[in-house]
Motif scaffolding. Structure first.
Motif: not given
Length: 345
Positions: A96-100, A104-107, A141-144, A149-150
């Motif tokens: 899920q982190l990779i997808q997020a 995030y990068q596209l946005a 969403s990515y930071n959350l 995750t890490q």
């Protein structure tokens, strides 16, 4: 004539016998006077301390686990590992982190392309606001997901438990609470919670030095400082809690150790006597001694305080200026006639 001589001889014998008995009575009376040595009771400055016991605790403790059910990708530490604040401890499945991250990068790219166009007036305010909102939402969403995750060490310390292994599934508890994957403790400094009697409430202050000792290191002293005092008194135990911060350079001390603590509360005048001058009453924990007044022994009940090798503090029973018997007290009883043979100033 002969009868007169006999009568005179009888009277002489009676006189000699009477005077002899009187001398013996005077000797017996004199023998009842007990020779003793005394010392004059004086007050001296005594370093005061409150002696307590307790168990060491970590200064900080964290039970780390994920916020959602997932697979443990990798645990980077073992039990006993020392870590610094910010070190990576374990990582959950990052699908899920990779997808997020991609979203995030596209946005972010879209926002960076739109921003100069908005500044030159090529796009409307509403178009820019939509792109900006999408970027900020994707970033959050990515930071959350990244923080879930890490997992990094919130403080420097030692790993004291590792509950799962690589590849195992982390499950949330039925109550909604997260079980632990890794437990981290801060060992330097350590924390010591002391339960202090309410009678000493006015004597204990933050910043006071506390000497900590343990049987594991009988020749070492560890100095702590009172960091916090609970202002409330426990009505059940009539005690209040004092938190002590104990530096632990070298990590000699460990959480769970039983220790003895002495809170230094300063000097105060008191009475100290030789330990041998306080006699223990048979069959009890009571003590007594003898003082001399007008060549007569008076028994006094003694309440002992702090002990210093061969001398002991007397909390009650003696007053400054009393003549305390230090030798010969074993032959005395209350009211005995005494003769002072030696006096110590």
């Amino acid at each position: 004539m002969k009868s007169n001589k006999i009568l005179a001889a009888l009277l002489l014998l009676l006189f000699i016998g009477f005077t002899g008995c009187s001398s013996k009575k005077e000797e017996i009376k004199a023998d009842k006077t007990v020779p003793v040595e005394v010392t004059i009771v004086v007050k001296t400055s005594i370093e005061r301390e409150i002696e307590l016991v307790g168990t060491l605790q970590p200064w900080k403790e964290a039970n780390l686990g994920a916020q959602t059910t997932g697979r443990v990708e990798k645990i980077f530490v073992e039990e006993g590992s020392y870590v610094k604040e910010g070190d990576l401890l374990f990582q959950m499945d990052d699908t899920q982190l990779i997808q997020a991250k991609l979203q995030y990068q596209l946005a972010k790219d879209n926002y960076e392309r739109m921003k100069p166009l908005y500044e030159t007036g090529s796009v409307s305010q509403s178009q820019f606001d939509q792109v900006k909102a999408a970027y900020e939402s994707a970033e959050k969403s990515y930071n959350l997901l990244l923080t879930n995750t890490q997992f990094r060490a919130p403080f420097s310390g030692v790993v004291t438990s590792k509950k799962l292994n690589d590849g195992e599934i982390f499950l949330l508890a039925p109550t909604g609470g997260a079980p632990t994957i890794v437990t981290l403790m801060q060992l330097n400094p350590l924390k010591l919670i002391l339960n202090v009697s309410e009678s000493d409430f006015n004597l204990v202050k933050t910043g006071q030095t506390v000497i900590v000792k343990t049987d594991i290191y009988p020749d070492k002293e560890f100095k702590g400082v009172i960091n916090r005092i609970n202002p409330a008194i426990n009505p059940a135990t009539r005690t209040f809690q004092a938190e002590v911060k104990v530096p632990n350079d070298g990590n000699l001390l460990r959480p769970g150790m039983f220790v003895r603590a002495s809170i230094e509360i300063g000097a105060k005048d008191g009475i100290i006597i030789n330990r041998s001058a306080a006699l223990k009453q048979l069959g009890s924990d009571a003590y007594y001694g003898f003082i001399v007044k007008n060549n007569t022994a008076k028994r006094v009940e003694l309440k002992l305080g702090k002990e210093f090798n061969s001398v002991v503090e007397i909390v009650s029973g003696l007053s400054e200026g009393d003549y305390l018997v230090t030798k010969g007290q074993g032959l005395l009883k209350d009211g005995s006639a005494v003769e002072i043979k030696a006096k110590a100033e």
